[in-house]
Write a protein that holds these residues in place. Structure first.
Motif, PDB file in Angstrom:
ATOM      1  N   GLU A 175      -9.310   6.347   9.401  1.00  0.00           N
ATOM      2  CA  GLU A 175      -9.289   4.909   9.127  1.00  0.00           C
ATOM      3  C   GLU A 175      -8.034   4.265   9.709  1.00  0.00           C
ATOM      4  O   GLU A 175      -6.930   4.763   9.562  1.00  0.00           O
ATOM      5  CB  GLU A 175      -9.316   4.669   7.618  1.00  0.00           C
ATOM      6  N   LYS A 229      -3.461   5.006  -0.802  1.00  0.00           N
ATOM      7  CA  LYS A 229      -4.164   5.680   0.288  1.00  0.00           C
ATOM      8  C   LYS A 229      -3.696   7.128   0.374  1.00  0.00           C
ATOM      9  O   LYS A 229      -2.682   7.506  -0.211  1.00  0.00           O
ATOM     10  CB  LYS A 229      -3.871   4.975   1.618  1.00  0.00           C
ATOM     11  N   GLN A 248      -5.576   0.909   9.743  1.00  0.00           N
ATOM     12  CA  GLN A 248      -5.235  -0.264   8.949  1.00  0.00           C
ATOM     13  C   GLN A 248      -3.962  -0.888   9.497  1.00  0.00           C
ATOM     14  O   GLN A 248      -3.012  -0.182   9.859  1.00  0.00           O
ATOM     15  CB  GLN A 248      -5.045   0.115   7.476  1.00  0.00           C
ATOM     16  N   THR A 303       0.851  -1.178   0.000  1.00  0.00           N
ATOM     17  CA  THR A 303       0.000   0.000   0.000  1.00  0.00           C
ATOM     18  C   THR A 303       0.888   1.229   0.000  1.00  0.00           C
ATOM     19  O   THR A 303       1.892   1.284   0.723  1.00  0.00           O
ATOM     20  CB  THR A 303      -0.915   0.038   1.242  1.00  0.00           C
TER      21      THR A 303
END
Length: 429
Positions: free
Chosen positions: A326, A308, A328, A208
């Motif tokens: 958020e 992201k 993660q 990511t």
């Protein structure tokens, strides 16, 4: 121990070697080059990842008397850069003037002295302090030397329970054990982010990328035409124009008419656009980087790499993103958050030499950089040079020519009218 030299060059990379090559070619030998590592091109050897390569053909970096014919149609690999620079140094006899393993700890200036610059440092192997005094000082340590970590990341990174490294310490996928660190977060954009994420994904990691404001880049297939012989010749004719020139924007527009390629944009929503932008002015004036991707583009389209937005903070199990707070989880984090020049680590009264708005006809620059005449010569001290900190329309391509010109400018001061430079000021528009 105090040693006296007319010229001291700090840094044995592209720019430092370029200055030394210029001096040596003109049979001037009263200089010394101080390199912190045990190798020419030491930053490339020790602080870049194995798969990194130069993003321009090596022939674009040529000086008036270069050895790049062997590599002219080649993007030099990480392992090849130190070898090429060493060959260059050997050819000109520069190696005999290099002190390896010398870490500069302080630079000071005494204007009332002929040898007005004092450079003090430690010979790391012997742990002996030495001091050099000189008339002319060239600081060629690069504006990308010291790893940068954003404050919000720095404050929270110690919470992370597994592995977190800066890209300066990343070498290849073996830095992470895929059985333990399968989910990797890369914070930051740019060349390193795209290249490292690509090779980690190919190695089976789930990657990511988190960055602010999106990322602009070009596909390699779209800018290959720029690398044709004809295009390169057109490009190099503009090397004499510096960002410091008042008419720089006007020249940039002429340049843009000849070089107009596609630039892609991706943000955290993975919205693709192809803006009608001119690479030269866009990159120079807006300080954005374009990426010569291999198959980074395809991995993004296939969603093999997740995108992201900004990271707010790092927590024990992963991160909290800015958007919607958020959370993660990740098994490893790589900080591709860039580098700074780090001049404050050794240059006395550093701030007097720097500005974040050096050229008022251009937008401000994010980092504070040396205030120069646009061609590496300090405006504050006329016997101080910053090779590698300035460039023109061709950006990195101009480093070699600008560095060679630094050597010639110094020789013009020392020798006077008896010296005829190849890159005479008349060649600068």
């Amino acid at each position: 121990m105090v040693l006296k030299k007319s010229v001291v060059i700090i840094g044995g990379g592209w720019s430092g070697i370029g200055v030394a090559g210029s001096l040596a070619y003109n049979n001037f030998h009263d200089y010394i080059l101080l390199e912190q590592t045990d190798s020419i091109g030491g930053f490339w050897k020790y602080h870049t990842y194995d798969s990194v390569r130069m993003h321009d053909l090596s022939r674009l970096y040529k000086t008036p008397h270069d050895l790049s014919e062997k590599y002219k149609d080649h993007f030099l690999l990480q392992s090849e850069v130190p070898i090429y620079l060493q060959q260059y140094a050997d050819y000109y006899g520069i190696s005999n003037h290099i002190i390896f393993g010398f870490r500069v700890t302080r630079i000071s200036n005494q204007d009332d002295e002929e040898f007005c610059w004092t450079v003090t440092g430690i010979n790391v192997g012997e742990n002996i302090e030495r001091t050099y005094i000189c008339k002319y000082l060239c600081i060629a340590t690069s504006y990308c030397r010291v790893p940068v970590i954003p404050e919000n990341i720095k404050k929270s990174m110690n919470r992370f329970k597994t592995k977190i490294i800066h890209s300066a310490d990343y070498k290849n996928p073996s830095n992470f054990d895929i059985s333990k660190h399968r989910k990797i977060l890369i914070i930051g954009g740019g060349h390193s982010s795209s290249e490292i994420s690509t090779e980690l994904t190919d190695a089976g990691f789930h990657v990511t990328i988190a960055h602010r404001g999106g990322q602009y880049f070009m596909r390699q297939q779209d800018w290959t035409s720029y690398l044709s012989n004809q295009a390169i010749e057109k490009s190099l004719q503009y090397w004499g124009y510096s960002m410091a020139d008042e008419n720089f924007k006007e020249i940039l527009e002429i340049f843009n008419e000849q070089f107009s390629e596609k630039i892609y944009h991706i943000n955290d929503e993975i919205h693709w656009t192809i803006p009608v932008l001119r690479p030269a002015s866009f990159i120079i004036l807006h300080k954005k980087t374009f990426i010569d991707d291999m198959h980074f583009f395809d991995l993004l389209q296939n969603k093999s790499i997740e995108i992201k937005g900004s990271v707010r903070e790092i927590i024990e199990e992963g991160v909290i993103f800015e958007k919607n707070s958020e959370i993660q989880e990740f098994d490893g984090i790589i900080l591709c958050t860039g580098f700074s020049h780090g001049l404050e680590q050794f240059l006395d009264d550093t701030n007097q030499y720097l500005s974040n708005h050096r050229y008022h006809h251009l937008p401000p620059e994010k980092p504070s950089l040396p205030i120069t005449d646009g061609r590496c010569k300090s405006i504050i001290k006329n016997n101080l040079y910053f090779p590698g900190f300035d460039y023109g329309i061709n950006q990195r391509v101009d480093f070699a020519l600008y560095s060679w010109y630094v050597g010639e400018r110094i020789l013009s001061d020392i020798i006077g009218n008896d010296f005829t430079p190849e890159l005479s000021p008349s060649k600068f528009k």
